[in-house]
Each structure stands twice: as structure tokens, then as C-alpha cells.
Design a protein around this motif. Sequence first.
Motif, PDB file in Angstrom:
ATOM      1  N   GLU A 140       0.813  -1.221   0.000  1.00  0.00           N
ATOM      2  CA  GLU A 140       0.000   0.000   0.000  1.00  0.00           C
ATOM      3  C   GLU A 140       0.843   1.266   0.000  1.00  0.00           C
ATOM      4  O   GLU A 140       0.532   2.220  -0.720  1.00  0.00           O
ATOM      5  CB  GLU A 140      -0.933   0.028   1.209  1.00  0.00           C
ATOM      6  CG  GLU A 140      -2.181  -0.771   1.024  1.00  0.00           C
ATOM      7  CD  GLU A 140      -3.131  -0.668   2.211  1.00  0.00           C
ATOM      8  OE1 GLU A 140      -2.752  -0.089   3.260  1.00  0.00           O
ATOM      9  OE2 GLU A 140      -4.258  -1.158   2.078  1.00  0.00           O
ATOM     10  N   LYS A 192       0.903   4.112  -2.833  1.00  0.00           N
ATOM     11  CA  LYS A 192       0.563   5.494  -2.486  1.00  0.00           C
ATOM     12  C   LYS A 192       1.625   6.450  -3.014  1.00  0.00           C
ATOM     13  O   LYS A 192       1.304   7.481  -3.608  1.00  0.00           O
ATOM     14  CB  LYS A 192       0.410   5.627  -0.972  1.00  0.00           C
ATOM     15  CG  LYS A 192      -0.057   6.971  -0.517  1.00  0.00           C
ATOM     16  CD  LYS A 192      -0.309   6.968   0.990  1.00  0.00           C
ATOM     17  CE  LYS A 192      -0.751   8.325   1.478  1.00  0.00           C
ATOM     18  NZ  LYS A 192      -1.055   8.315   2.920  1.00  0.00           N
ATOM     19  N   VAL A 215      -6.256   7.658  -1.291  1.00  0.00           N
ATOM     20  CA  VAL A 215      -4.962   8.242  -1.624  1.00  0.00           C
ATOM     21  C   VAL A 215      -5.149   9.650  -2.198  1.00  0.00           C
ATOM     22  O   VAL A 215      -4.406  10.573  -1.852  1.00  0.00           O
ATOM     23  CB  VAL A 215      -4.177   7.342  -2.610  1.00  0.00           C
ATOM     24  CG1 VAL A 215      -2.910   8.034  -3.113  1.00  0.00           C
ATOM     25  CG2 VAL A 215      -3.831   6.007  -1.953  1.00  0.00           C
TER      26      VAL A 215
END
Length: 111
Positions: free
Chosen positions: A54, A58, A103
Motif C-alpha cells: 500500500e 501510495k 490516496v
Amino acid sequence: YGRFDSEEYDEICVSDTMGTLKFRDFEYIICGLLRFGIAKSRISIHLHINKENEEEAKRILFTCFEKGIYRFDVSVISEGGCSVTMDSSKLKSNMSYEFFYSVLKDYESSS
């Protein structure tokens, strides 16, 4: 190899179907595409994400936003992955709208 001719190609998709793309490698690829004259509007991004990657994803998305790359493959459902190259227990799902928008919200609040 030749040059990127808009009559022959519509888009170049940077696709990470295994979810193993590192930010440093992504940045190298994107900078190279832009340096060789590929229009930002012709670049799209396809990511697979789970808890393991993740933060890398991002950082990749933040860089896209900063460089003006706005074409993304986003999935309504969190499924997918490249079962040909990975054990099914290690598959990472397609980037979901939920992840993408979280995000995007983080990016907007950091700007």
C-alpha cells in the motif's frame, strides 16, 4: 524500436499485475517515458495492491498526480491478480476505487 507515433498507439500502460513494483523503479520508468517525449495524457497506470504494498502504491500515485498523469485502471471490486506468475495465496487485487480515493484525499490534504 522507432518513435511513438500517435497514429499507431493510443496509450502506454505501466502495468504492475503482480503488485511488486517499487517506487524507485516506477520513477525511473516514468521519467524515461517523459524524457523520450511520451505525452502524459498517453500514460496510464494499472496497479495491484494489498497491505504489503500500500505505501509503495501510495507513493506511486502521489508521483502520478505531481507529474500530471491522470489515467488509472481502477476496479469496483477488489479482485484480480496474475495467477499465472504467482501462487493464488499471494495475489494482490486490482486497485479499488476505495483505495484510489483515499490516496487522492490524502494527496489533496497534503498539498
